[in-house]
Design an enzyme around this catalytic site. Sequence first.
Site, short mmCIF file in Angstrom:
data_model
loop_
_atom_site.label_atom_id
_atom_site.label_comp_id
_atom_site.label_asym_id
_atom_site.label_seq_id
_atom_site.Cartn_x
_atom_site.Cartn_y
_atom_site.Cartn_z
N MET A 150 0.84 -1.20 0.00
CA MET A 150 0.00 0.00 0.00
C MET A 150 0.87 1.26 0.00
SD MET A 150 -3.43 -0.84 2.10
CE MET A 150 -2.77 -0.59 3.74
N LEU B 34 6.65 3.31 1.61
CA LEU B 34 7.53 2.15 1.79
C LEU B 34 8.58 2.37 2.87
CD1 LEU B 34 8.13 1.29 -1.98
CD2 LEU B 34 6.34 0.42 -0.45
N HIS C 271 9.15 -3.36 3.40
CA HIS C 271 8.74 -3.55 2.01
C HIS C 271 9.96 -3.82 1.12
CE1 HIS C 271 5.55 -0.61 3.49
NE2 HIS C 271 4.80 -1.60 3.07
N GLN D 101 -10.33 -2.76 2.10
CA GLN D 101 -9.86 -3.38 3.34
C GLN D 101 -9.88 -2.43 4.53
OE1 GLN D 101 -6.05 -4.17 1.32
NE2 GLN D 101 -5.07 -3.75 3.28
N GLY E 153 5.06 -10.23 3.93
CA GLY E 153 5.79 -10.19 5.19
C GLY E 153 5.10 -10.99 6.29
N ASP F 130 2.50 -9.33 8.96
CA ASP F 130 1.04 -9.54 8.92
C ASP F 130 0.82 -11.05 8.84
OD1 ASP F 130 -0.05 -6.62 8.51
OD2 ASP F 130 1.71 -6.82 7.24
N SER G 132 4.12 1.35 8.03
CA SER G 132 3.81 2.68 7.47
C SER G 132 3.08 3.52 8.51
CB SER G 132 2.95 2.54 6.22
OG SER G 132 3.57 1.69 5.29
N ARG G 133 2.32 2.87 9.39
CA ARG G 133 1.51 3.61 10.36
C ARG G 133 2.32 4.11 11.56
NH1 ARG G 133 -2.76 -0.41 8.72
NH2 ARG G 133 -4.49 0.82 7.90
P1 AMP Z 1 1.39 -2.92 3.47
O1 AMP Z 1 1.97 -1.87 2.59
O2 AMP Z 1 1.32 -2.52 4.91
O3 AMP Z 1 0.10 -3.49 2.93
O4 AMP Z 1 2.43 -4.12 3.45
C1 AMP Z 1 2.83 -4.70 2.23
C2 AMP Z 1 3.64 -5.92 2.51
O5 AMP Z 1 4.79 -5.57 3.28
C3 AMP Z 1 2.89 -6.99 3.34
O6 AMP Z 1 3.20 -8.27 2.82
C4 AMP Z 1 3.45 -6.79 4.72
O7 AMP Z 1 3.38 -7.94 5.52
C5 AMP Z 1 4.88 -6.42 4.41
N1 AMP Z 1 5.49 -5.73 5.54
C6 AMP Z 1 5.01 -4.63 6.18
N2 AMP Z 1 5.82 -4.31 7.22
C7 AMP Z 1 6.82 -5.23 7.23
C8 AMP Z 1 7.96 -5.44 8.07
N3 AMP Z 1 8.23 -4.65 9.09
N4 AMP Z 1 8.77 -6.48 7.79
C9 AMP Z 1 8.50 -7.31 6.74
N5 AMP Z 1 7.44 -7.16 5.92
C10 AMP Z 1 6.61 -6.14 6.16
#
Ligand code: AMP
Length: 286
Positions: A32, A35, A39, A63, A150, A153, A189-190
């Site tokens: 999303m 980054l 990511h 979502q 990752g 999640d 990201s949050r």
């Molecule tokens: P998001 O942008 O939050 O939807 O995350 C996109 C992908 O990045 C998902 O597969 C997450 O599990 C992964 N991700 C987010 N934060 C981390 C992290 N700290 N370590 C590894 N993967 C991550």
Amino acid sequence: MTITTVSTIKELRSILDGARADGQRVGFTPTMGFLHQGHVSLMEAARQDNDLVVASIFVNPLQFAANEDLSDYPRDLARDTELSQGAGVDVLFTPDVSEMYPFGPVLTTVSVGEISERWEGATRPTHFAGVATVVSKLFSIVGPCRAYFGEKDFQQLAVIRRMVADLSMPVEVVGCPIIRESDGLAMSSRNVYLTPEQRAAAPVLRRALDAGLAAIENGERSGPAVQAIVAAMLDAEPEADRDYAAVVGAGTLAPVNELSGEIRILVAAKVGRPRLIDNDGLVVGA
Ligand code: AMP
């Protein structure tokens, strides 16, 4: 090589179909955006294993519940493009909402049953159907590939693995380790929403996981006892408002009474505005 950014399904399909026709293996990292190194680690893993790497940036309205942070989810496409290029991404797919959902609200959704209902699904009842729907749509756009997610999640990864298996999607799902800040906070990201006081308190999630893992390593075999240790650690932090602390089987995500086999500890807590999640696991021998 410079990165190519495309925002239409048609353009992306034409690039990827061409690559596959030339015998190239496609690696895919859905995100999303906004980054961080978490990511980037997925993109780098995709780069290692594949000939062509595609990453998507799409803040998926499906979502987010009405009371969640869709409208102010952080975004920075220029920086995301730079980080993606640095990680070796060849093609960045940045569709807008009307490209992904041209007919307005979708009538076709994917829901992954029981595994979606606990933990994150209990607090966010529409979340995983939104994730499963957009990920299956992205898989259908990208086509046969290896897709990188990752463990941050952890439940989402389990939901996607199950969806791919149940629907025989031509995708190999690869789970990647959690990337953390130096004080143990899982990157997210949050995390930008945290005030300095909340940021200082946020590593309590990591410490709570460590306390649970240490208890197991020291011989505790009762799931509820370990859960109580983890919950107590979270509850001792005034900035953290615990949602759940759970000791589960890594495959089923169901609570475990007598610990054995592959165990995962899952935690979620609100720390100020953001709701943070984290997890860690170990294998308990016979
Ligand atoms: P998001 O942008 O939050 O939807 O995350 C996109 C992908 O990045 C998902 O597969 C997450 O599990 C992964 N991700 C987010 N934060 C981390 C992290 N700290 N370590 C590894 N993967 C991550």
